[in-house]
Design an enzyme around this catalytic site. Sequence first.
Site, PDB file in Angstrom:
ATOM      1  N   ASP A   1       0.859  -1.180   0.000  1.00 44.53           N
ATOM      2  CA  ASP A   1       0.000   0.000   0.000  1.00 44.53           C
ATOM      3  C   ASP A   1       0.894   1.228   0.000  1.00 44.53           C
ATOM      4  O   ASP A   1       1.716   1.386   0.893  1.00 44.53           O
ATOM      5  CB  ASP A   1      -0.889  -0.052   1.263  1.00 44.53           C
ATOM      6  CG  ASP A   1      -2.029   0.954   1.218  1.00 44.53           C
ATOM      7  OD1 ASP A   1      -1.912   1.941   0.472  1.00 44.53           O
ATOM      8  OD2 ASP A   1      -3.022   0.741   1.932  1.00 44.53           O
TER       9      ASP A   1
ATOM     10  N   HIS B   1      -0.264   4.459  -0.193  1.00 50.36           N
ATOM     11  CA  HIS B   1      -1.004   5.659   0.222  1.00 50.36           C
ATOM     12  C   HIS B   1      -0.337   6.319   1.420  1.00 50.36           C
ATOM     13  O   HIS B   1      -0.474   5.860   2.550  1.00 50.36           O
ATOM     14  CB  HIS B   1      -2.443   5.294   0.575  1.00 50.36           C
ATOM     15  CG  HIS B   1      -3.255   4.935  -0.618  1.00 50.36           C
ATOM     16  ND1 HIS B   1      -3.467   3.642  -1.005  1.00 50.36           N
ATOM     17  CD2 HIS B   1      -3.896   5.708  -1.530  1.00 50.36           C
ATOM     18  CE1 HIS B   1      -4.216   3.623  -2.106  1.00 50.36           C
ATOM     19  NE2 HIS B   1      -4.485   4.868  -2.442  1.00 50.36           N
TER      20      HIS B   1
END
Lengths: 134, 454
Positions: free
Chosen positions: A11, A13
């Site tokens: 991930d 983000h």
Amino acid sequence: MKVVTGVVGNDIHVVANRLIDISLQARGFEVFNLGVNTSLEEFIDAVVETDADILLISSLNGEAEGWCRDLQFLRSEYALKDVIFVIGGNLAVGEAAQSDIIPKYKSYGFDLVFHQVDLNTGLDEIERFVKEKA
Amino acid sequence: MSLLQKERDVITRNEYADSFDFDEIEDFIRNANKEMFISHHFKKRDRLLVQPRGGFPTYKKMFELYEEFMKADIDVLPLTIDSNTRLNDYAMAKKMLTLSEENEMDMLNGYPLVNHGYRTTRKMMTHFNKPVSLRHGTPDARLLVETALASGIFEIEGGPITYMLPYSKNFPLDKAFLYWKYVDKVCAKYSTLNEPINRESFGPLTATLVPPCIVIVIQLIEMLLSIEEGVKSFSVSFSQNGSMMQDIVTSNVLKKLAREYADMFGGEDAIINLVYHQWMGAFPRDKNLSDSLINTNTVIAAMVRADKIIIKTRDEAFGIPTMQCNAQSVANTKYTLRTLKGLPQVHDAEEEENLELEVRAIMDAVFNDPADTLWRKVFNTIKSGLIDVPFSPHIINNNEVITIRDESGNIRIIEKGKLPLPDRCFAYEKSKVNLPESKTEVINKIIHDIGAML
């Protein structure tokens, strides 16, 4: 208090991760931020290495479950029973109810679970939890 | 045989790629229709070029997408590459492509160009006879770019900083510089045959409260690195940041300094273009509001006098748009542009002077680094935090700079980290915002400012 934090799995983000870092510092925590793309093993290593009081894992892409199932095992393996384990963010792919998500992650070994909860609400609750535990 | 050619032979000898016939490719590029070169269209500068994003796994669906775009009177076709190819995993891309073809289902989020090969892809490119822009996000794009150029794709987006700091946690930055040096060299080599190959940088970076001085510095550096290798057509870019005034100021300073630095570094004959990206942050979930945001973006693109606009769709908040939705967005944008006549030229002397001073101070810090080559100077500057991209996930980024919006939506620096900003510039930035007393309130304001368009 020392906090290890970061985003679990594949991930990337990073925005929320940076905000968590800044917010924790503003509240007086000593922060060890491992950033995005972090595996559960890396988190545990960092907790051991820094002698942290809290591990705060975040996840946005919904895939956290696949990465966190082994927490209970690692927790007993390393005798980390005094460390507070927290996970927050968007903890399911697609729509999911908190009433399903929270018990599931607690069974994996998390003390506090925040699914789609506002950052400050979550941090307030962590501070309350720490106080009650002391 | 030159060292570069030896290197190219090694790079292109790959079991998943076509066998490269470099003489034939040179012939093809030498005789390619000028309409296929975006640099040819930039030279005319008679209108703002409109380009969407888009890529599907199969040849058939890609072809259909281009047909939809052609109906919408598109100026520049996109070719977006799938995520496996971006990581050089051609084996996985091949597997997923086969599954997509057999089941008529999209198993990839873009077009696996290397697996399709240049001989096949070229048929599509020459059929539509339009300029095509390669969009990806690949740190090691050497084989991908060789395949693109051989296919008739004459614009290559990306660069060692802009495809690295926002997209990767730990790909080695020094390697990225060398791999992109190769890309620039090959683009420069082919630029001598016909119209120049255009290189484009990716200005939006993390698309989250990035101050204009950082955007401009990185644009200038990637431009200079390309020019150093002989590139003759380059696009600098940035995205809508939330204040129309700041976008105009950014554009004025970026255009002025790009020309100045290009000339200073032997790029007097290079054409420099400006690309404007529609809002790159989070989009509203109400599609009508998205339409409105896109429309406003288009007006600003015209106000900043961009040469090309890269557009969004009303489905932005919901994932990959359908062909029809994407084509509709092209048509709407083109309509808005047709209705905009007699736009005034806007300047703000005070803001422009301040921004220019900031950019020059950081550029001076880069040039004053004692390393022997430009890429090493830049590498050191990023490593030491003199260049710092807010919200970058990469471990090499310093992450000390903190920004916030002022009352007009301008992005202002409130913590400068190690940015070598002159004292008066930093004082000016801080004078524009009234910060709340408590740190928690400041953070709440930052969160609010990130979601400015929701």
